[in-house]
Design an enzyme around this catalytic site. Structure first.
Site, PDB file in Angstrom:
ATOM      1  N   TYR A  53      38.638  28.569  34.911  1.00  0.00           N
ATOM      2  CA  TYR A  53      37.551  29.086  35.746  1.00  0.00           C
ATOM      3  C   TYR A  53      38.088  29.701  37.043  1.00  0.00           C
ATOM      4  O   TYR A  53      37.770  30.839  37.397  1.00  0.00           O
ATOM      5  CB  TYR A  53      36.518  28.000  36.103  1.00  0.00           C
ATOM      6  CG  TYR A  53      35.720  28.441  37.303  1.00  0.00           C
ATOM      7  CD1 TYR A  53      34.764  29.441  37.172  1.00  0.00           C
ATOM      8  CD2 TYR A  53      35.997  27.961  38.581  1.00  0.00           C
ATOM      9  CE1 TYR A  53      34.081  29.941  38.282  1.00  0.00           C
ATOM     10  CE2 TYR A  53      35.328  28.451  39.689  1.00  0.00           C
ATOM     11  CZ  TYR A  53      34.373  29.431  39.533  1.00  0.00           C
ATOM     12  OH  TYR A  53      33.726  29.929  40.611  1.00  0.00           O
ATOM     13  N   GLU A  67      37.292  28.560  46.245  1.00  0.00           N
ATOM     14  CA  GLU A  67      37.124  28.177  44.845  1.00  0.00           C
ATOM     15  C   GLU A  67      37.623  26.755  44.589  1.00  0.00           C
ATOM     16  O   GLU A  67      37.008  25.993  43.841  1.00  0.00           O
ATOM     17  CB  GLU A  67      37.848  29.162  43.917  1.00  0.00           C
ATOM     18  CG  GLU A  67      37.244  30.552  43.884  1.00  0.00           C
ATOM     19  CD  GLU A  67      35.800  30.574  43.390  1.00  0.00           C
ATOM     20  OE1 GLU A  67      35.355  29.582  42.793  1.00  0.00           O
ATOM     21  OE2 GLU A  67      35.107  31.583  43.605  1.00  0.00           O
ATOM     22  N   ASP A  70      31.671  29.162  34.424  1.00  0.00           N
ATOM     23  CA  ASP A  70      31.537  27.901  35.143  1.00  0.00           C
ATOM     24  C   ASP A  70      30.274  27.205  34.640  1.00  0.00           C
ATOM     25  O   ASP A  70      29.611  27.691  33.728  1.00  0.00           O
ATOM     26  CB  ASP A  70      31.464  28.148  36.654  1.00  0.00           C
ATOM     27  CG  ASP A  70      30.090  28.626  37.065  1.00  0.00           C
ATOM     28  OD1 ASP A  70      29.493  29.398  36.301  1.00  0.00           O
ATOM     29  OD2 ASP A  70      29.600  28.221  38.126  1.00  0.00           O
TER      30      ASP A  70
END
Length: 302
Positions: free
Chosen positions: A114, A31, A132
């Site tokens: 996020y 991520e 996102d």
DNA sequence: GAGGCGTGGTG
DNA sequence: TCACCAAGCCT
């Protein structure tokens, strides 16, 4: 909409390594790397990292210089330093295990709304509202009927995303992943593949006749900026194994065909015998770059 | 809240 | 070719 997107996702989802049997640490690393960097460039580096540093404690113990080198050319190297700091906190405050809830994830450096939601959902199966750029764009078209979402995330968008999220926890995880993938593969920013869209019939943007964007996205300047100088500096430092002299930076910038950068670094070269002026010039030109050099154990000439 | 922050592929 | 864009975050 849920069943159509889910069916499409089951058939078309990319086979990405962090979607297979993967630790929470692996999810977190992916991520962070994927923040503003495309999947194709992230994947090989991610494989390297997980083999080299399979757990937060392994990574936290690595020198910052090695972290920056291993980051390679993913861009925004401050992300690597923040992840390094996050791993330190995970070791110090969480016993070496990636925290399993939104609030504790959010408190880690480099982890925003996020990433905290995404890790909670995809690593721990939590029901969180993941928003996102892909999900924002799908919502803007499918539900609102606009070509693009607003320039910045709004409270209304968060409310809409929360409202659309399935009540069932397992379904919510699949929904987040499916909508994100739809935005990445079909409902793309430019030239969306509407002919392949599983929810074309329900799309408000299609129904409205695909209206144009109501604002013009503004690009980021690059040539002649501090960022360009930092980029050139970091490129030299990645390749170096010992303290780097300013002369080398200038030669490298020139050799790489960056005339503006070479010109700026040339000023530094001329100032090299006047330490106070050099420091001032460097501070103005490569403030963050210098911080990274210092963190990484590099030195500039006195 | 607007602006800064790397890098490289692409239409 | 050259803007635009890519799973944001922080100040």
């Amino acid at each position: 909409m849920y069943s159509e997107i889910q069916e499409w996702f089951s058939a078309e989802a990319r086979d990405l390594p962090w979607r297979r049997d993967c630790s929470a640490w692996g999810i977190l690393v992916s991520e962070i790397m994927l923040q503003q960097t495309p999947v194709v460039r992230v994947q090989p580096v991610w494989e390297e990292w997980l083999e080299r540093w399979p757990a937060p404690a392994d990574f936290a113990a690595a020198p910052a210089a090695e972290v920056l080198r291993a980051w390679g050319r993913l861009g925004y190297p401050r992300r690597a330093l923040r992840l390094h700091a996050a791993a330190g906190e995970i070791v110090e405050r969480h016993g070496g295990a990636v925290p399993d809830n939104y609030e504790e994830l959010l408190s880690l450096p480099g982890v925003g709304t996020y990433t905290a939601a995404a890790v909670a959902a995809f690593a721990f199966g939590r029901r969180t509202t993941v928003v996102d750029t892909n999900i924002r764009r799908v919502h803007a078209r499918l539900v609102i009927g606009q070509a693009l979402p607003a320039p910045a995330l709004t409270a209304a968008e968060m409310a809409l995303a929360a409202d659309l999220l399935p009540e069932d926890t397992a379904e919510s995880v699949q929904w987040n992943a499916g909508v994100m993938e739809l935005g990445a593969l079909i409902c793309t920013a430019r030239s969306p593949k509407c002919g392949e869209c599983p929810v074309l019939e329900q799309c408000a943007w299609i129904a409205a006749g695909q209206p144009e964007p109501t604002y013009i996205p503004k690009g980021q300047p690059w040539a002649g900026t501090d960022r360009q100088v930092r980029g050139a500096v970091m490129a030299v430092l990645r390749a170096a194994s010992s303290p780097v002299h300013a002369d080398l930076l200038w030669n490298a910038a020139e050799a790489q065909g960056h005339p503006e950068v070479a010109k700026e670094l040339g000023k530094l070269h001329e100032l090299n015998t006047h330490a106070p002026q050099l420091e001032r010039a460097l501070a103005g030109l490569v403030a963050d770059g210098l911080a990274q050099l210092s963190d990484a154990g590099y030195q500039l000439p006195a």
